[in-house]
Scaffold this active site. Structure first.
Site: not given
Length: 311
Positions: A162, A185, A253, A256, A279, A288
């Site tokens: 990211r 995250k 993004h 990615r 993820h 994705y």
């Protein structure tokens, strides 16, 4: 918005935000967004209830009050996707509150978000990704800035980082190792191999950078030496995509997304790609790579026993 709330409700909201920050590892930006979303909801309900927004009254909210809030949001021009995000924040707050104080919040937790069309990611082609990296390096006459921009975009594509993860790297990582431990995250760590091309790009930038890249300082620097911001990366990629004739979806993004899709096309395992991206859900990884449904079906056919042809 929470400033219009009573001290009791402000403390309640702050308690939840502290929980999200300390226990769940939410980022500062995420916590701020949560505070705005839930604070706005509580302010609306305070007005909707005629100023009687006591904790007891808010615990008794039902479908009627929830629909009134959602209708008010739509009337203000809030789109379905943004409203779904705000509803998710409200549900998170009420779930925490109900567990803490022991009341039934099912009327709120059962509310359904408005349907919205899912936006599929648009990765670049392999040639497009390569051209993007090369073109990014041509946008600034200063060698060190050019090398910096190439290094950042190479990391996005070569490691699937990211933007915030790439810009959060520490100067003490120079020379870049063969594997990076990235905190993503939710405070989750993942280990990523670093391709030789990415290491070489970062090393070249570090050798040219006029600022001191010592441990404890940002690896990627702005012109004046401060931490490089995501907007600067977006701007240089915007210039490059306009020169290359690439669509507006060719954003940082998208690099990615390209990382994930190109790995899958090359025979990569979907769950391994999930781990590399960090993820929590496999469905997110599938999103994705959803643009390549043919390859997904091939992976499914090769891996799932019920999909294999019997002799």
């Amino acid at each position: 918005m929470s400033l219009a709330l009573s001290p009791v409700l402000r403390d309640l909201l702050e308690g939840w935000l502290t929980h999200e920050r300390a226990i769940k590892g939410a980022s500062g930006a995420t916590v701020a967004a949560y505070g705005a979303d839930v604070g706005g909801f509580l302010v609306f309900q305070a007005e909707h209830l005629g100023g009687n927004a006591t904790p007891a009254a808010l615990r008794r909210l039902g479908p009627r009050e929830m629909r009134a809030w959602m209708a008010g949001q739509r009337a203000r021009g809030v789109g379905a996707r943004s409203l779904a995000r705000r509803l998710s924040a409200v549900k998170g707050f009420y779930k925490w509150w109900a567990e803490r104080d022991g009341f039934d919040a099912s009327a709120i937790l059962s509310m359904r978000a408005p349907k919205h069309q899912r936006r599929l990611p648009r990765p670049l082609t392999e040639e497009g990704a390569s051209d993007m990296i090369a073109s990014v390096g041509e946008q600034d006459a200063r060698d060190w800035v050019s090398a910096r921009d190439v290094a950042v975009v190479t990391l996005l594509y070569g490691c699937g980082l990211r933007v915030s993860e790439a810009l959060g790297l520490d100067g003490g990582l120079i020379p870049l190792p063969e594997a990076l431990r990235i905190r993503g995250k939710g405070g989750k760590d993942r280990d990523l191999p670093v391709l030789p091309a990415a290491r070489a790009a970062v090393d070249r930038y570090a050798a040219l950078c006029p600022h001191d890249l010592s441990p404890g300082t940002p690896l990627f620097r702005g012109i004046r030496g401060g931490a490089l911001g995501p907007r600067a990366v977006a701007r240089v990629m915007e210039k490059a995509r306009l020169q290359l004739g690439l669509p507006a979806s060719a954003t940082p993004h998208a690099m990615r997304h390209s990382f994930a899709t190109h790995l899958l096309n090359a025979g990569g395992d979907l769950r391994a790609i999930q781990d590399l991206l960090g993820h929590a859900s496999l469905s997110t990884t599938q999103a994705y790579t959803a643009v390549d449904s043919t390859r997904l079906l091939e992976v499914y056919a090769a891996a799932h026993p019920s999909a294999r042809k019997r002799p």
